[in-house]
Design a protein around this motif. Sequence first.
Motif, mmCIF file in Angstrom:
data_model
loop_
_atom_site.group_PDB
_atom_site.id
_atom_site.type_symbol
_atom_site.label_atom_id
_atom_site.label_comp_id
_atom_site.label_asym_id
_atom_site.label_seq_id
_atom_site.Cartn_x
_atom_site.Cartn_y
_atom_site.Cartn_z
ATOM 1 N N GLN A 91 -25.756 9.796 33.294
ATOM 2 C CA GLN A 91 -26.229 10.445 34.590
ATOM 3 C C GLN A 91 -24.974 10.720 35.252
ATOM 4 N N GLN A 125 -26.475 19.672 36.225
ATOM 5 C CA GLN A 125 -28.018 19.767 35.447
ATOM 6 C C GLN A 125 -29.011 19.024 36.366
ATOM 7 N N PRO A 126 -30.144 19.616 36.465
ATOM 8 C CA PRO A 126 -31.188 18.522 37.135
ATOM 9 C C PRO A 126 -31.477 17.413 36.319
ATOM 10 N N MET A 127 -32.168 16.477 37.007
ATOM 11 C CA MET A 127 -32.489 15.053 36.348
ATOM 12 C C MET A 127 -33.720 15.393 35.248
ATOM 13 N N GLY A 128 -34.175 16.619 34.923
ATOM 14 C CA GLY A 128 -35.077 16.901 33.891
ATOM 15 C C GLY A 128 -34.239 17.231 32.692
ATOM 16 N N LYS A 154 -34.376 8.637 25.971
ATOM 17 C CA LYS A 154 -32.990 9.153 26.393
ATOM 18 C C LYS A 154 -31.879 8.847 25.773
ATOM 19 N N ASP A 156 -32.625 16.882 29.151
ATOM 20 C CA ASP A 156 -32.833 16.077 27.942
ATOM 21 C C ASP A 156 -31.582 15.356 27.657
ATOM 22 N N TRP A 157 -31.461 13.993 28.395
ATOM 23 C CA TRP A 157 -30.359 13.023 27.826
ATOM 24 C C TRP A 157 -30.095 12.778 26.656
#
Length: 285
Positions: A182, A190-193, A152, A195-196
Motif C-alpha cells: 500500500q 497509483q490508484p488502489m485498482g 494480491k 495489481d498488487w
Amino acid sequence: MDCPLLVWMLFLNREMTLEEYDQCHRTIRACVPHANVPYAREQLDTTRQIIAHMLPLLMMRHRRVPRSRWKDMVSENGKHYIEQDIDNALNPTGRLRAMIGYHLAYDSNLIGMVMTQGRQRDVINVGIGIKQLAVSPADIAVNVYAESFYHKLTPLELGFIKPEEGDEVVLRRLCLLLALKQAYIKAIGQPMGFDWARLEFNIPRHTVTGDGVPLLGWEFRVWTSDIGGTRGDASVEEKYQCAIAFFRGTPQTRFIWQKERKDIESWVQFINLDQLINVVPKLMD
C-alpha cells in the motif's frame, strides 16, 4: 537527498459528536475542496476521511504557517504536496526547497500522515500504509481471512506467510506485506485498482521488485503501533502494522525496521481525536 521523514498518527479514541462532525466537515469543505468527502455521518468511513484531510491543516498550524501563505498542490500523477509562500530576498531559492510532500492513510481507528520537505521532485514520491493486525469480520478464521488477500500476493510471498507456523505469524506477515505494498503504490501515485501482485517483497532478503525488475533507490520504514485506551466504557487495545515508502534515489533499496517505541519517537508523533478537535476553530486562520 536529505529529506527527513515525519509521521503523525491519530487514534480515534472515541466517535465524533454531531456538532464536531459538522464543524470538521465545514472546515475541510472550505480548506480542502479537493477532498470531496460527502456529508454522511452514518458512514464511519467519512469520519476517517474528514480527519485524514484535516491532518495537513493541523501540521501547517503546528509549523505556524498562516492558511493564506500555503497552497495544496497536485502533481501530474495525482500526488499532493504543499507549496509554501516564503519571501526571502537573501535566499530566493528557499521557496523551491520548502515544498512538503505528504500522503494520508487510515485503517479502522488509526489515521496516519507521512510528510517530508524539500524540492517538489524530491518529496512527492512518499506513501504510508496502515493495516490493523486483526481479522474482519471478527469471527472469521485467520487462514480464511488471509486467503481473501492471496490474489494480491506472489507465490514467493505466499510461501513467506506459512500457515503451519500459526495464526499469529500468518496475520503479522500478511499485514506486513499489505502495508508495504500500500505504501509503495501510493508513493508512486497509483490508484488502489493497481495489481498488487506486480510487486514482490522478499522480506528475508530485504529486496523488492516490480514486474520482476528490482526497485532501487527506495527507503522502506516498518513499525507497529500499539494503541490503548477507552471507547465509552470499554477498554481498547489495538495493534497496527505501519510502513512508509519513500524514493530517495540512492543506488540501493533500504529497509529500516523500527521495533522499539524509542526508535520512532524522534519522527513519529501520536495524537488523539480530542487534541485535533481542540484546535479545529483555528485551522482556517
